[in-house]
Design a protein around this motif. Structure first.
Motif, short mmCIF file in Angstrom:
data_model
loop_
_atom_site.label_atom_id
_atom_site.label_comp_id
_atom_site.label_asym_id
_atom_site.label_seq_id
_atom_site.Cartn_x
_atom_site.Cartn_y
_atom_site.Cartn_z
N ARG A 291 0.82 -1.21 0.00
CA ARG A 291 0.00 0.00 0.00
C ARG A 291 0.86 1.27 0.00
N GLY A 292 2.17 1.12 -0.18
CA GLY A 292 3.04 2.29 -0.27
C GLY A 292 2.89 3.18 0.95
N ASP A 293 2.71 4.48 0.69
CA ASP A 293 2.57 5.43 1.80
C ASP A 293 1.11 5.75 2.10
N ALA A 294 0.19 5.03 1.48
CA ALA A 294 -1.24 5.32 1.71
C ALA A 294 -1.62 4.96 3.14
N PRO A 295 -2.60 5.66 3.72
CA PRO A 295 -3.03 5.32 5.07
C PRO A 295 -3.57 3.90 5.16
N GLY A 296 -3.19 3.20 6.22
CA GLY A 296 -3.62 1.81 6.33
C GLY A 296 -3.55 1.30 7.75
N LEU A 297 -3.96 0.05 7.93
CA LEU A 297 -3.97 -0.56 9.26
C LEU A 297 -2.54 -0.96 9.65
N LEU A 298 -2.13 -0.52 10.82
CA LEU A 298 -0.79 -0.84 11.32
C LEU A 298 -0.54 -2.34 11.30
N GLU A 299 -1.55 -3.10 11.76
CA GLU A 299 -1.35 -4.53 12.01
C GLU A 299 -1.28 -5.38 10.74
N THR A 300 -1.68 -4.80 9.60
CA THR A 300 -1.71 -5.59 8.36
C THR A 300 -0.52 -5.20 7.49
N ILE A 301 0.39 -6.15 7.35
CA ILE A 301 1.65 -5.90 6.65
C ILE A 301 1.64 -6.76 5.39
N HIS A 302 1.59 -6.12 4.23
CA HIS A 302 1.43 -6.87 2.99
C HIS A 302 2.52 -6.46 2.00
N TYR A 303 3.22 -7.47 1.49
CA TYR A 303 4.31 -7.21 0.53
C TYR A 303 4.10 -8.02 -0.74
N THR A 304 4.67 -7.49 -1.83
CA THR A 304 4.81 -8.32 -3.03
C THR A 304 6.31 -8.58 -3.23
#
Ligand SMILES: Cc1ncc(COP(=O)(O)O)c(C=O)c1O
Length: 390
Positions: A291-304
């Motif tokens: 999600r780059g720098d977009a606002p998001g949930l701290l607890e959800t860490i997602h990578y490609t």
């Protein structure tokens, strides 16, 4: 004992919720019965309704208990569409985004196939943020045809947030009902239904430490929707069927605990998330935070991880005793590209190289250390397998 870092799929039952569940499982009365036992069961249900309403700031009469997020999404989308399409001069247009959970996408696609709905899928940025300028233009041009807008509060794969306040302000210019799937958001960011401007909002108990198979659709008093089920007319006639008092009580308790504990939990998790992300990015130079720098949930860490299969990575980590996910639990197990990442403009190859690490209330520093210890070797092996596969 495996290290559990897949809280976005389901989070362990909270001890407080388990106690409430156990205390009420042996309830004898049906909450619809008029005798005293029935009324005792009714009291448990109504106290749960009151408690959940206080947690998310809505009126108690707006809480419709269901069997979970999937049912809530189906009830909201089909129910609002049917109501608008039949009563309100035949509005057929549904507006959403292809980054939604399948419980939303598939319900919409069914309405398209079987019920003459037309859908506009809004574009999303490469960070997964829904294009609200496109929404504004669409509402200005075709607002009179739109039966409903449905956009999730937080994405369950990438954790990216939608500005729901902005969505409902745009929708209000044409008096359009908005539904939001807030299943991934509850307990992880502030949820305030009465301020949100939503017509309906979906919740699920097992994502906040309540039991599986319980959820709620919050339906604003001003909103009208057609029921999917017909029978005893329970839950304001919107969800017939004997109510699950014990499940509702445990859900309300879990939602309360998750919401009350959210700020303290996040303060505790901030350094752990930073450590975990630094370790991933140190070991895998191709890792891209989805999600780059977009606002998001701290607890959800997602990578490609380009060139590295998410399934192999998951398998290697699982063999090392660490449970994570490639993304949505509902599509995992099928080696297909994430529809969310494809909608974000990633190639098929990138969208199969995903990993989601999701933390929760039971996560400890030792869990994060275990992941950090296992990741480099798992990544190197998955990368080699990816190179061999071409
Ligand atoms: C965003 C989102 N919506 C809906 C659902 C479905 O909820 P349930 O499992 O309660 O049916 C999920 C579960 O993965 C989810 O993450």
């Amino acid at each position: 004992m495996a290290i559990y870092l897949d809280h976005a799929a389901t989070t362990p039952l909270r001890p407080e919720a388990l106690r409430v569940l156990q205390a009420h499982l042996e309830i004898v009365g049906n909450p619809s019965s008029v005798h005293q036992l029935g009324q005792a069961a009714r009291r448990v249900l109504e106290e749960a309704r009151e408690s959940l309403a206080a947690t998310i700031d809505c009126n108690r009469s707006e809480v419709i208990f269901t069997s979970g997020g999937t049912e809530s999404n189906n009830l909201a989308i089909k129910g609002l569409f049917w109501q608008q399409n039949s009563l309100d001069s035949g509005k057929r247009l549904i507006v959403s985004a292809y980054t939604e959970h399948h419980a939303v996408i598939d319900a919409i696609e069914w309405l398209e196939r079987e019920q003459g709905a037309e859908t506009i899928w809004l574009p999303v940025s490469d960070a997964g943020v829904v294009d609200l300028v496109a929404l504004e233009t669409l509402v200005a041009e075709r607002g009179a045809e739109i039966a409903l807008i449905t956009l999730m509060w937080a994405n369950n794969e990438t954790g990216v947030l939608t500005d729901i306040g902005a969505v409902t302000r745009i929708a209000a210019t044409s008096n359009i009902a908005v539904h939001s799937d807030a299943v991934a958001a509850l307990g992880h960011c502030e949820i305030n239904f009465s301020k949100s401007g939503l017509a309906a909002m979906s919740l699920s108990a097992h994502k906040v430490g309540g039991p599986v198979g319980v959820g709620a659709l919050i339906v604003a008093r001003s909103a009208k929707l057609t029921s999917l089920t017909h029978g005893g007319g329970q839950e304001r006639g919107m969800r017939s069927g004997t109510m699950n008092s014990a499940g509702a009580a445990a859900f309300a308790e879990a939602a309360k605990q998750a919401t009350m504990g959210q700020v303290a939990l996040q303060a505790r998790l901030v350094p752990l998330v930073a450590k975990l992300r630094a370790a991933i990015e140190g070991a895998a130079t191709e890792a891209r935070f989805s999600r780059g720098d977009a606002p998001g949930l701290l607890e959800t860490i997602h990578y490609t991880f380009d060139g590295c299969s998410g399934d192999s990575l998951l398998f290697m980590l699982d063999s090392a005793g660490v449970a994570v996910s490639t993304g949505s639990a509902c599509t995992a197990g099928v080696a297909s590209a994430s529809h969310v990442l494809l909608a974000m403009g990633r190639s098929e190859r990138e969208a199969t190289g995903t990993l989601r690490i999701s933390l929760g209330y039971t996560t400890t520093e030792a869990d994060v250390e275990a992941f950090i210890g296992a990741f480099p070797a798992a990544h190197a092996r998955a990368k080699m397998a990816g190179l061999a596969a071409g």
